[in-house]
Design an enzyme around this catalytic site. Structure first.
Site, short mmCIF file in Angstrom:
data_model
loop_
_atom_site.label_atom_id
_atom_site.label_comp_id
_atom_site.label_asym_id
_atom_site.label_seq_id
_atom_site.Cartn_x
_atom_site.Cartn_y
_atom_site.Cartn_z
N HIS A 303 0.85 -1.19 0.00
CA HIS A 303 0.00 0.00 0.00
C HIS A 303 0.87 1.23 0.00
O HIS A 303 1.93 1.24 0.63
CB HIS A 303 -0.90 0.01 1.24
N ASP A 360 -7.92 -5.39 -0.03
CA ASP A 360 -8.39 -6.26 -1.10
C ASP A 360 -8.03 -7.72 -0.89
O ASP A 360 -8.53 -8.58 -1.61
CB ASP A 360 -7.81 -5.79 -2.45
N1 CMC Z 1 4.00 -7.62 -4.92
C1 CMC Z 1 5.34 -7.64 -5.11
N2 CMC Z 1 6.13 -6.57 -4.94
C2 CMC Z 1 5.54 -5.43 -4.58
C3 CMC Z 1 4.16 -5.33 -4.36
C4 CMC Z 1 3.38 -6.49 -4.55
N3 CMC Z 1 2.07 -6.48 -4.34
N4 CMC Z 1 3.83 -4.07 -4.00
C5 CMC Z 1 4.99 -3.40 -4.01
N5 CMC Z 1 6.02 -4.23 -4.35
C6 CMC Z 1 7.44 -3.86 -4.40
C7 CMC Z 1 7.78 -3.11 -5.68
O1 CMC Z 1 8.16 -3.97 -6.71
C8 CMC Z 1 8.90 -2.23 -5.18
O2 CMC Z 1 10.06 -3.01 -5.07
P1 CMC Z 1 11.50 -2.40 -5.52
O3 CMC Z 1 11.71 -1.19 -4.62
O4 CMC Z 1 12.47 -3.49 -5.28
O5 CMC Z 1 11.35 -2.02 -6.95
C9 CMC Z 1 8.50 -1.86 -3.75
O6 CMC Z 1 7.69 -2.96 -3.31
C10 CMC Z 1 7.71 -0.57 -3.64
O7 CMC Z 1 6.56 -0.69 -4.48
P2 CMC Z 1 5.90 0.45 -5.31
O8 CMC Z 1 5.24 -0.14 -6.51
O9 CMC Z 1 6.91 1.53 -5.52
O10 CMC Z 1 4.82 1.00 -4.28
P3 CMC Z 1 3.64 1.97 -4.61
O11 CMC Z 1 3.36 2.73 -3.38
O12 CMC Z 1 3.92 2.73 -5.87
O13 CMC Z 1 2.44 0.98 -4.97
C11 CMC Z 1 0.62 -0.47 -4.76
C12 CMC Z 1 1.45 0.63 -4.08
C13 CMC Z 1 -0.62 -0.74 -3.91
C14 CMC Z 1 0.17 -0.01 -6.15
C15 CMC Z 1 1.49 -1.74 -4.87
O14 CMC Z 1 1.87 -2.19 -3.59
C16 CMC Z 1 0.79 -2.85 -5.64
O15 CMC Z 1 0.86 -2.90 -6.87
N6 CMC Z 1 0.08 -3.80 -4.91
C17 CMC Z 1 -0.67 -4.83 -5.58
C18 CMC Z 1 -2.00 -4.27 -6.06
C19 CMC Z 1 -2.96 -4.04 -4.91
O16 CMC Z 1 -3.14 -4.89 -4.06
N7 CMC Z 1 -3.63 -2.89 -4.93
C20 CMC Z 1 -4.64 -2.51 -3.93
C21 CMC Z 1 -4.18 -1.40 -3.05
S1 CMC Z 1 -5.19 -1.15 -1.58
C22 CMC Z 1 -6.76 -0.72 -2.13
C23 CMC Z 1 -6.81 0.37 -3.13
O17 CMC Z 1 -6.13 1.39 -3.01
O18 CMC Z 1 -7.59 0.25 -4.05
#
Ligand code: CMC
Length: 430
Positions: A303, A360
């Site tokens: 998140h 989720d």
């Molecule tokens: N699985 C694997 N790796 C992950 C995940 C994941 N679900 N989420 C983040 N990471 C890794 C990412 O690859 C990165 O690693 P590195 O620094 O080595 O490149 C690090 O963690 C930071 O991730 P980020 O993508 O920069 O984080 P963000 O704040 O931009 O993204 C997020 C947040 C929710 C989009 C992301 O965690 C994600 O894609 N999660 C899966 C989708 C999900 O469950 N979404 C629902 C969010 S909660 C409800 C809502 O808001 O709708």
């Protein structure tokens, strides 16, 4: 507080005010920065940008705290209803019994769709995604209530309509896609029971009586989704609304923003992921290895704001347990989800990146247990998020400082050049 920060750039220094929130969180107020310095701030993905001051929802991502108008989410999930929580979010205070009754009546009064809107369903293919139908139908509501197009309209009836009719639109979509006649709302039922009735009533069967445990679980799910401050869809609602577009247009845009798999679409993606793991033999450790190799993404984890735990996920895990045992259901996907969580939470990759289950991760298990099909999950998220979107739209519209949302950019494209006719253009080498 009149604290100021000083920014030094080149030979000059500039000062800017510090804004402090209720819990002491602080921000540089950069509004006059461009005027003073000629420079803008660049922040792709808005990782570090506060777009507004707000009194609606407080999140402390480090400590897993979520408050609606000051009330902890755990208490609201336990004791409140979705209708009461909606009132709280939109109007700022818990309602008195009289206010709650009037608000419930407003929602009951507006639960029907204009009959002509039913014909719109005939234009969609039978396999249309329910989110496509939901966003279109909510946008179409403005055509049926044209007074909403008047700029700065704050008519309570529009608020009541959008909040009430989304569940009717969603349930009609479900019935239509199953080739059944729609089930009209029943005024004697409360908001959640009425939704379950419209979803699951069958014309050839006895009157559908919603199970109180399902009604409670649905209330909890909707309450937990009701607001989450400036997320992608809420920011979309605010941005669209800032142009003085009508409420239905702004909410419809929010629904579209929610649809993406990185936002509300994740609940559907989680079930898809759990089904894949089951089909591949249920080996969670192998799946986690693939996630760490960046071949797959662990949906329902991570998140932007929560870096400890998501309090909504903990509540939902408890309710998933409770509902499955009440319904005497065994769901292999729930077992896989629990194993996956256990493996991930003890793995350095996830610990280092502070990745925890989000709202989720378990919500889909609950929706499945209720009989709601996977492609409707994001619609359920949207129904829950409506009061939050309305609350933010209303807060913004009532702000005397409201200005149209209009970010800037740093241009990195070609410099000025002269037009060349088609004949004179030479093919670019590959
Ligand atoms: N699985 C694997 N790796 C992950 C995940 C994941 N679900 N989420 C983040 N990471 C890794 C990412 O690859 C990165 O690693 P590195 O620094 O080595 O490149 C690090 O963690 C930071 O991730 P980020 O993508 O920069 O984080 P963000 O704040 O931009 O993204 C997020 C947040 C929710 C989009 C992301 O965690 C994600 O894609 N999660 C899966 C989708 C999900 O469950 N979404 C629902 C969010 S909660 C409800 C809502 O808001 O709708």
């Amino acid at each position: 507080m009149n604290q100021k920060a000083t920014l030094k750039y080149g030979e000059k220094s500039y000062s800017m005010p510090i804004v402090e929130g209720t819990y002491g969180e602080q921000a540089f107020d950069v509004r006059s920065l461009r005027k003073d310095t000629g420079l803008i701030t660049l922040d792709s993905g808005y990782m570090n940008t506060g777009s507004t001051k707000s009194q609606i929802t407080y999140i402390n991502g480090e400590e897993g705290v979520l408050l609606y108008r000051g009330y902890p989410i755990e208490q609201l999930a336990e004791a409140s209803t979705f209708v009461e929580t909606s009132y709280l979010l939109i109007y700022g205070e818990l309602p008195t019994p009289t206010q709650l009754q009037a608000f419930s009546e407003l929602l009951t009064y507006h639960s029907m769709l204009h009959e002509d809107m039913r014909h719109l369903y005939d234009g969609f293919p039978s396999n249309a995604h329910p989110m496509a139908i939901l966003s279109s139908m909510v946008s179409a509501l403005s055509a049926y209530y044209p007074d909403s197009l008047e700029p700065d309209t704050h008519d309570e009836h529009h608020i009541g309509r959008v909040l009430s009719k989304v569940r009717t639109i969603a349930a009609f979509t479900y019935q239509k896609q199953h080739g059944r006649p729609v089930a009209y709302p029943r005024n004697e039922l409360n908001y959640c029971a009425n939704f379950l009735h419209m979803m699951f009533s069958h014309p050839a069967e006895q009157t559908y009586e919603p199970d109180p445990e399902l009604v409670k679980a649905l209330n909890v799910l909707l309450i937990l989704h009701a607001d989450h401050e400036q997320n992608c869809s809420t920011s979309t609602v605010r941005l669209v609304g800032s142009s003085r577009a009508n409420l239905y247009a702004a909410i419809s845009a929010g629904i579209s923003a929610l649809w993406g798999p990185l936002h509300g679409g994740a609940n559907q993606a989680v079930i898809g992921m759990l089904e894949e793991i089951r089909a591949e033999g249920g080996d969670c450790s192998a799946f986690i290895r693939q996630v760490k190799n960046r071949e797959r993404r662990l949906m329902g984890f991570g998140h932007r704001v929560y870096k400890n735990f998501d309090p909504r996920a903990s509540i939902l895990k408890t309710y998933a347990d409770r509902l499955l045992s009440h319904l005497e259901l065994k769901d292999e996907l729930f077992d896989i989800a629990r194993q996956l969580e256990e493996v991930a939470l003890s793995d350095e990759f996830f610990i280092d990146r502070q990745l925890y289950p989000n709202v989720d991760f378990y919500s889909g298990i609950l929706y499945r247990a209720m009989g709601i099909p996977t492609e409707m999950f994001t619609v359920m998220f949207a129904i829950g998020r409506i009061p939050g979107w309305i609350a933010h739209w209303k807060e913004m519209m009532e702000d005397p400082d409201l200005r149209i949302g209009r970010p800037r950019q740093i241009y990195m494209g070609a410099k000025r050049r002269d037009y060349v006719s088609t004949e004179e253009r030479h093919p670019r080498s590959p």
